[in-house]
Design a protein around this motif. Structure first.
Motif, PDB file in Angstrom:
ATOM      1  N   HIS A 181       0.818  -1.216   0.000  1.00 30.58           N
ATOM      2  CA  HIS A 181       0.000   0.000   0.000  1.00 30.58           C
ATOM      3  C   HIS A 181       0.851   1.265   0.000  1.00 30.58           C
ATOM      4  O   HIS A 181       0.551   2.223  -0.733  1.00 30.58           O
ATOM      5  CB  HIS A 181      -0.943  -0.010   1.201  1.00 30.58           C
ATOM      6  CG  HIS A 181      -1.928  -1.131   1.182  1.00 30.58           C
ATOM      7  ND1 HIS A 181      -2.938  -1.210   0.255  1.00 30.58           N
ATOM      8  CD2 HIS A 181      -2.038  -2.237   1.977  1.00 30.58           C
ATOM      9  CE1 HIS A 181      -3.649  -2.314   0.473  1.00 30.58           C
ATOM     10  NE2 HIS A 181      -3.121  -2.948   1.501  1.00 30.58           N
ATOM     11  N   THR A 197      -7.301   2.511  -5.495  1.00 32.81           N
ATOM     12  CA  THR A 197      -7.082   1.063  -5.483  1.00 32.81           C
ATOM     13  C   THR A 197      -8.318   0.376  -6.054  1.00 32.81           C
ATOM     14  O   THR A 197      -9.423   0.940  -6.025  1.00 32.81           O
ATOM     15  CB  THR A 197      -6.776   0.585  -4.044  1.00 32.81           C
ATOM     16  OG1 THR A 197      -6.149  -0.705  -4.090  1.00 32.81           O
ATOM     17  CG2 THR A 197      -8.021   0.506  -3.185  1.00 32.81           C
ATOM     18  N   TYR A 239      -7.155   1.319   4.452  1.00 37.70           N
ATOM     19  CA  TYR A 239      -5.715   1.442   4.227  1.00 37.70           C
ATOM     20  C   TYR A 239      -5.314   2.857   3.800  1.00 37.70           C
ATOM     21  O   TYR A 239      -4.145   3.104   3.513  1.00 37.70           O
ATOM     22  CB  TYR A 239      -5.246   0.420   3.192  1.00 37.70           C
ATOM     23  CG  TYR A 239      -5.227  -0.993   3.744  1.00 37.70           C
ATOM     24  CD1 TYR A 239      -4.133  -1.460   4.476  1.00 37.70           C
ATOM     25  CD2 TYR A 239      -6.301  -1.855   3.541  1.00 37.70           C
ATOM     26  CE1 TYR A 239      -4.111  -2.748   4.984  1.00 37.70           C
ATOM     27  CE2 TYR A 239      -6.281  -3.148   4.055  1.00 37.70           C
ATOM     28  CZ  TYR A 239      -5.199  -3.576   4.772  1.00 37.70           C
ATOM     29  OH  TYR A 239      -5.183  -4.863   5.286  1.00 37.70           O
TER      30      TYR A 239
END
Length: 457
Positions: A181, A197, A239
């Motif tokens: 990430h 993402t 994230y």
């Protein structure tokens, strides 16, 4: 040490000035999650920012029972290189398997370097394989697994059965903890000013366009449950991403269900922007509700401004319908992006000009314009081979896809097709960035192209 090592062989080698949408492998994330659920340990190695030699060394440290390498059209050279290097450093008992679109469509090209090829969807097949390997049973007869016998003949050339929808909705969504990430977010932030993402909400597309291949999912459409999708969105956002790319072939294929996803996004109070691939034959109210749920941009595969060429491709809409859809999206605040191609077999100069004229009328935020590429496994590829437009030595030049290179005997020269592409892009950029002067320059570009293009071979 991991039971399984999964490798994504893409390596970012482009010029620092070029901006690409870089994402990790969602498919390998799904496989990892299901293998873990069944009790196996998995290591995922992404070569994007670290390179293939790093992946070879990390795989050597793991001493896995099996290594799986993903491959799509532009990754074959790296995938085969990885197989050779892994042979050098891993124990002889470690098995190497290739999977993904290219091995699924042409398994024999990989079986000289890999022990086997997994054709089709991987989750159930991977678990079946591991159960057989860990219990000492023969794995070569598994449906979906291809190997070579001692005489070099193909064994087991069937794809794995498609996962039924009632099973698909019970499988875990991708294991997002495996992804790099920080590296992806740093790249996206530096190139685009935000982080994005991917998320899958459904698998497959039933339309069967002549130029499109569906080696994994086939011409079917199966949906993850809305609850699965929202849980995965929340996992991705946790994230630190600000944007989501819905990676379905067509997010709006079932627009009623797409709206349920939108409603749930709003109901949960999720604040993020998202892009998707869309369809043109939907009501404006659909765009309106997508915009309210955070949709920022829709990518439309229009491909041609010629009705005749659209019909040859297998498209089920007209240029006029496509244009109206982009106008409707713009009016509710969604930016429109579009894909086009020139050089389709049988396309005339008039067809190419029709495409350029259509592009000039569209309210585009982004334009992708390329030369037609007959992808192995497609009906288009089979047609150009049957018409003797593709020489045997040219059939391996898959890595050249996307570079505006004519890879078969087209009806027009590469110079002419590139002229059309540059003219279309030049008008788009002039009108987008140069205001009133850009409008004037755009008309000059079109008038010049209308005169010059018929003179080119």
């Amino acid at each position: 040490m991991a039971d399984v090592v999964l490798i994504y062989p893409f390596v970012y080698r482009e010029s620092p000035r070029r901006k690409l949408w870089l994402f990790p492998s969602l498919g390998q994330g799904h496989i990892t999650a299901y293998l873990r659920e069944k009790g196996y340990t998995v290591r995922y190695l992404d070569c994007t920012f670290r390179g293939t030699e790093w992946a070879v060394e990390e795989a050597r440290k793991e001493k896995p029972l099996v290594v799986g390498v993903y491959c799509m059209v532009t990754l074959q050279e790296d995938a085969l290189y990885l197989a050779k290097r892994l042979r050098e450093v891993l124990a002889p008992k470690t098995l190497l398997f290739a999977g993904g679109p290219m091995p699924s469509g042409n398994p024999k090209a990989f079986l000289g370097d890999f022990d086997g090829v997994m054709r089709g969807e991987g989750e159930l097949l991977w678990v079946d394989l591991m159960e057989r390997l860990t219990t000492g049973r023969d794995y070569t007869q598994l449906e979906g697994l291809c190997t070579l016998d001692r005489q070099g003949s193909l064994v087991g050339n069937q794809k794995s059965p498609l996962i039924p929808k009632d099973v698909l909705t019970q499988l875990p969504m991708p294991a997002r903890d495996i992804y790099d990430h920080a590296l992806y977010q740093a790249y996206w932030q530096s190139k685009f000013g935000y982080t994005q993402t991917p998320v899958f909400t459904a698998r497959g597309c039933p339309y069967g366009c002549e130029y499109c291949d569906q080696p994994i999912f086939g011409y079917t459409y199966r949906e993850h449950s809305v609850e699965q999708v929202l849980a995965d969105i929340e996992s991705a956002l946790s994230y630190g991403y600000s944007h989501i790319w819905f990676a379905d072939d067509i997010f709006m294929l079932n627009w009623q269900r797409a709206l349920k996803v939108c409603e749930e996004i709003q109901h949960r109070g999720l604040d993020f922007k998202w892009d998707c691939l869309g369809r043109v034959d939907v009501n404006r109210k659909v765009f309106d509700r997508m915009a309210a749920a955070g949709c920022r941009r829709i990518f439309f595969g229009i491909e041609s401004g010629s009705q005749r060429v659209l019909q040859q491709m297998g498209k089920r809409f007209s240029p006029e319908v496509a244009r109206q859809a982009l106008l409707d999206a713009n009016e509710v605040g969604i930016r429109a992006a579009a894909f086009f191609q020139v050089g389709y077999p049988g396309e005339t100069t008039e067809d190419i000009l029709a495409t350029l004229h259509l592009i000039a009328t569209l309210p585009l935020d982004y334009l992708s314009f390329t030369i037609t590429y007959p992808l192995p496994g497609t009906k288009l590829f089979d047609r150009v081979v049957a018409e003797e437009r593709l020489l045997p030595e040219e059939r391996q030049e898959w890595k050249r896809a996307g570079h505006n290179v004519v890879t078969y005997k087209a009806d027009h020269s590469q110079f002419k097709l590139r002229w059309a592409i540059y003219a279309g892009r030049a008008r788009f950029l002039a009108e987008r960035y140069m205001g009133t002067w850009g409008q004037v320059l755009g008309r000059v570009i079109t008038d010049t192209t209308d005169r010059v293009l018929p003179l080119l071979s």
